[in-house]
Design an enzyme around this catalytic site. Structure first.
Site, PDB file in Angstrom:
ATOM      1  N   GLU A 146      18.704   5.263   6.258  1.00 22.40           N
ATOM      2  CA  GLU A 146      19.855   5.356   7.165  1.00 22.40           C
ATOM      3  C   GLU A 146      21.040   6.018   6.466  1.00 22.40           C
ATOM      4  O   GLU A 146      21.773   6.808   7.077  1.00 22.40           O
ATOM      5  CB  GLU A 146      20.283   3.949   7.626  1.00 22.40           C
ATOM      6  CG  GLU A 146      19.225   3.186   8.415  1.00 22.40           C
ATOM      7  CD  GLU A 146      18.337   2.313   7.528  1.00 22.40           C
ATOM      8  OE1 GLU A 146      17.978   2.761   6.413  1.00 22.40           O
ATOM      9  OE2 GLU A 146      17.993   1.195   7.939  1.00 22.40           O
ATOM     10  N   CYS A 151      22.546  -1.626   5.639  1.00 16.41           N
ATOM     11  CA  CYS A 151      22.570  -0.424   6.481  1.00 16.41           C
ATOM     12  C   CYS A 151      23.146  -0.736   7.855  1.00 16.41           C
ATOM     13  O   CYS A 151      23.723   0.145   8.497  1.00 16.41           O
ATOM     14  CB  CYS A 151      21.179   0.151   6.619  1.00 16.41           C
ATOM     15  SG  CYS A 151      20.581   0.801   5.064  1.00 16.41           S
ATOM     16  N   ARG A 185      -4.887   6.765  -4.880  1.00 12.22           N
ATOM     17  CA  ARG A 185      -4.326   6.061  -6.049  1.00 12.22           C
ATOM     18  C   ARG A 185      -2.813   6.223  -6.076  1.00 12.22           C
ATOM     19  O   ARG A 185      -2.082   5.279  -6.342  1.00 12.22           O
ATOM     20  CB  ARG A 185      -4.835   6.707  -7.346  1.00 12.22           C
ATOM     21  CG  ARG A 185      -6.089   6.139  -7.898  1.00 12.22           C
ATOM     22  CD  ARG A 185      -6.342   6.804  -9.262  1.00 12.22           C
ATOM     23  NE  ARG A 185      -7.623   6.405  -9.809  1.00 12.22           N
ATOM     24  CZ  ARG A 185      -8.096   6.818 -10.981  1.00 12.22           C
ATOM     25  NH1 ARG A 185      -7.390   7.666 -11.726  1.00 12.22           N
ATOM     26  NH2 ARG A 185      -9.266   6.410 -11.412  1.00 12.22           N
ATOM     27  N   THR A 213     -15.229  -1.953 -17.302  1.00 11.80           N
ATOM     28  CA  THR A 213     -15.057  -0.528 -16.986  1.00 11.80           C
ATOM     29  C   THR A 213     -14.324   0.167 -18.127  1.00 11.80           C
ATOM     30  O   THR A 213     -14.696   1.274 -18.529  1.00 11.80           O
ATOM     31  CB  THR A 213     -14.282  -0.383 -15.656  1.00 11.80           C
ATOM     32  OG1 THR A 213     -15.021  -1.064 -14.647  1.00 11.80           O
ATOM     33  CG2 THR A 213     -14.101   1.064 -15.261  1.00 11.80           C
ATOM     34  N   LEU A 263      -7.162   5.805 -15.514  1.00 10.77           N
ATOM     35  CA  LEU A 263      -6.607   5.090 -14.352  1.00 10.77           C
ATOM     36  C   LEU A 263      -5.181   5.557 -14.027  1.00 10.77           C
ATOM     37  O   LEU A 263      -4.323   4.766 -13.647  1.00 10.77           O
ATOM     38  CB  LEU A 263      -6.640   3.563 -14.549  1.00 10.77           C
ATOM     39  CG  LEU A 263      -8.008   2.933 -14.818  1.00 10.77           C
ATOM     40  CD1 LEU A 263      -7.878   1.409 -14.972  1.00 10.77           C
ATOM     41  CD2 LEU A 263      -8.997   3.248 -13.693  1.00 10.77           C
ATOM     42  N   GLY A 313     -16.417  -2.453 -11.029  1.00  8.37           N
ATOM     43  CA  GLY A 313     -17.849  -2.533 -10.792  1.00  8.37           C
ATOM     44  C   GLY A 313     -18.209  -3.472  -9.646  1.00  8.37           C
ATOM     45  O   GLY A 313     -17.348  -4.033  -8.959  1.00  8.37           O
TER      46      GLY A 313
HETATM   47  C1  AOF Z   1      14.251   0.437   1.662  1.00  5.26           C
HETATM   48  N1  AOF Z   1      14.529   1.619   2.240  1.00  5.26           N
HETATM   49  O1  AOF Z   1      15.255   2.854   3.903  1.00  5.26           O
HETATM   50  C2  AOF Z   1      15.187   0.519   4.185  1.00  5.26           C
HETATM   51  C3  AOF Z   1      14.867  -0.729   3.590  1.00  5.26           C
HETATM   52  O2  AOF Z   1      16.488  -3.660  -2.759  1.00  5.26           O
HETATM   53  P1  AOF Z   1      17.123  -2.901  -1.657  1.00  5.26           P
HETATM   54  O3  AOF Z   1      18.588  -3.137  -1.518  1.00  5.26           O
HETATM   55  O4  AOF Z   1      16.805  -1.437  -1.739  1.00  5.26           O
HETATM   56  O5  AOF Z   1      16.522  -3.478  -0.296  1.00  5.26           O
HETATM   57  C4  AOF Z   1      15.194  -3.303  -0.011  1.00  5.26           C
HETATM   58  C5  AOF Z   1      14.892  -3.919   1.336  1.00  5.26           C
HETATM   59  O6  AOF Z   1      15.665  -3.321   2.374  1.00  5.26           O
HETATM   60  C6  AOF Z   1      13.462  -3.706   1.735  1.00  5.26           C
HETATM   61  O7  AOF Z   1      12.666  -4.716   1.222  1.00  5.26           O
HETATM   62  C7  AOF Z   1      13.523  -3.739   3.260  1.00  5.26           C
HETATM   63  O8  AOF Z   1      13.412  -5.074   3.706  1.00  5.26           O
HETATM   64  C8  AOF Z   1      14.941  -3.256   3.606  1.00  5.26           C
HETATM   65  N2  AOF Z   1      14.993  -1.904   4.232  1.00  5.26           N
HETATM   66  N3  AOF Z   1      14.407  -0.692   2.323  1.00  5.26           N
HETATM   67  O9  AOF Z   1      13.843   0.394   0.527  1.00  5.26           O
HETATM   68  C9  AOF Z   1      14.997   1.732   3.458  1.00  5.26           C
HETATM   69  N4  AOF Z   1      15.671   0.618   5.428  1.00  5.26           N
HETATM   70 ZN    ZN Z   2      19.041  -0.649   4.354  1.00  2.00          ZN
END
Ligand code: AOF
Ligand code: ZN
Length: 371
Positions: free
Chosen positions: A54, A86, A186, A198, A206, A304
């Protein structure tokens, strides 16, 4: 809901996916800001600790955010985490309508973001393109809802479901195209899980190798942004040593052992996690709960038949990804998964196919368990 809501939300998903290699442990989120039928701002979350989707979109929109609608693939956050809420930023920017694809199950948010917006007089709507929203963040959503990571079990087999010859030779069953595909999967996981068996047999890296990713992925994912999934190795008898590649290469390596080894000198990227074990091996349920606590959203398992069988028996597997090579190895070759002998077909673990694709000369089938 307006007819055009789907179009703008689909664009927000496209943006969100650009973060799929880099946001772990945070979710992938995209945001589009629209005023008078024109997109005035776009953004996506790129990396944990950096601004949310946002904020990027609001920065681009500037003054044009006044009176605009914001489309977000996940409910805007309401908490002070690594970044400010946000929901507040949207309110302050003068947004008048917010459409979220789904609510955020993160207990720190969980409906409060949408509530804050509506308290401020902003029109809100949610649950649009919900299936896409669920598919976009399987790992993050599973961890938030259950405190377990999302587990993908990768298997490679011949047409007759065998993984190795009787003498153990197994290295290149599938084609280079399948191995490239594995690199892409991955790269999206929070962690890669394997075993000391492994490591001792193959000394695998990895890691994700940027130069082995397909060209279209490379174009969206510059080499300098490369994130290595955490390498997690089950090592009950402390057999992995500092000379093994998994402990030496770039990225974190977590060795799972009941008793840490204090006799060796480990590099700074190596951590030993003490998890109890019995004769069957490390306690996988305790391990998974610990990994979720350490913010591991999703785990890509490459090991495995024994670990595959144990994870399946415990009901820990969320998805199977099986590469099938058009080869026959015969009935003396080794099977895909170790499971106890079944006495009735009705006891067989069941799956449903969710996707089939030809990858080079192999098939990639995706399945999920049916409970
Ligand atoms: C994100 N990206 O665009 C939105 C999220 O640790 P913070 O402050 O970055 O908060 C992470 C949390 O914010 C995430 O677990 C989710 O619940 C919310 N929204 N997070 O990383 C974003 N909109
Ligand atoms: Zn946010």
């Amino acid at each position: 809901m307006l007819e055009q809501d789907h179009i703008y939300m689909a664009r927000a998903f496209e943006l969100a996916k650009k973060g799929r290699f880099t946001t772990s442990p945070n979710p992938n989120v995209g945001c589009v800001i629209v005023r008078d039928g024109e997109i005035v701002g776009e953004g996506y979350h790129q990396k944990a600790g950096e601004p949310h989707a946002e904020v990027h979109a609001l920065r681009m929109a500037g003054d044009k955010a006044k009176g605009a609608t914001a489309y977000v693939t996940l409910e805007p956050c309401s908490h002070h985490g690594r970044t400010p809420p946000c929901a507040e930023a949207l309110i302050n920017a003068g947004i008048t309508r917010v459409v979220a694809a789904m609510q955020d199950p993160n207990p720190q948010v969980a409906g409060r973001g949408l509530f804050m917006l509506s308290q401020a007089g902003i029109e809100t709507a949610s649950n649009i393109l919900l299936e896409e929203a669920e598919a976009l963040n399987r790992g993050f959503l599973k961890r938030m809802r259950t405190a377990f990571p999302y587990i993908q079990l990768k298997l490679a087999a011949s047409l007759d479901g065998k993984t190795a010859l009787a003498n153990g030779e197994s290295k290149w069953i599938t084609s280079p195209a399948a191995r490239k595909d594995v690199q892409v999967l991955r790269a999206q996981a929070s962690a890669i899980l394997s075993t000391s068996n492994t490591v001792l047999a193959d000394d695998p890296a990895l890691t994700v190798r940027w130069n082995e990713l397909p060209a279209d992925v490379q174009a969206q994912y510059p080499e300098e942004k490369l994130r290595q999934p955490i390498r997690i190795v089950l090592d009950r008898h402390n057999r992995v040593k500092p000379e093994h590649k998994v402990t030496q290469l770039e990225g974190e390596c977590w060795l799972i052992r009941p008793t840490p080894d204090t006799t060796e000198t480990w590099q700074g990227n190596v951590e030993q996690l003490a998890i109890p074990a019995d004769d069957n091996g490390i306690d996988l349920v305790i391990l998974m709960m610990q990994l979720a606590k350490r913010n591991v959203n999703s785990i890509w398992v490459e090991a495995g038949a024994k670990l595959a069988g144990s994870l399946l028996k415990l009901g820990l597997v969320d998805e199977l990804i099986v590469y099938i090579a058009p080869k026959l190895l015969g009935d003396t070759a080794r099977g895909l998964v170790s499971l106890p002998e079944l006495s009735a077909l009705s006891d067989a673990p069941q799956f449903e196919f969710t996707d089939v694709e030809k990858v080079g000369n192999d098939l990639r089938v995706r399945l999920r368990p049916v409970w």
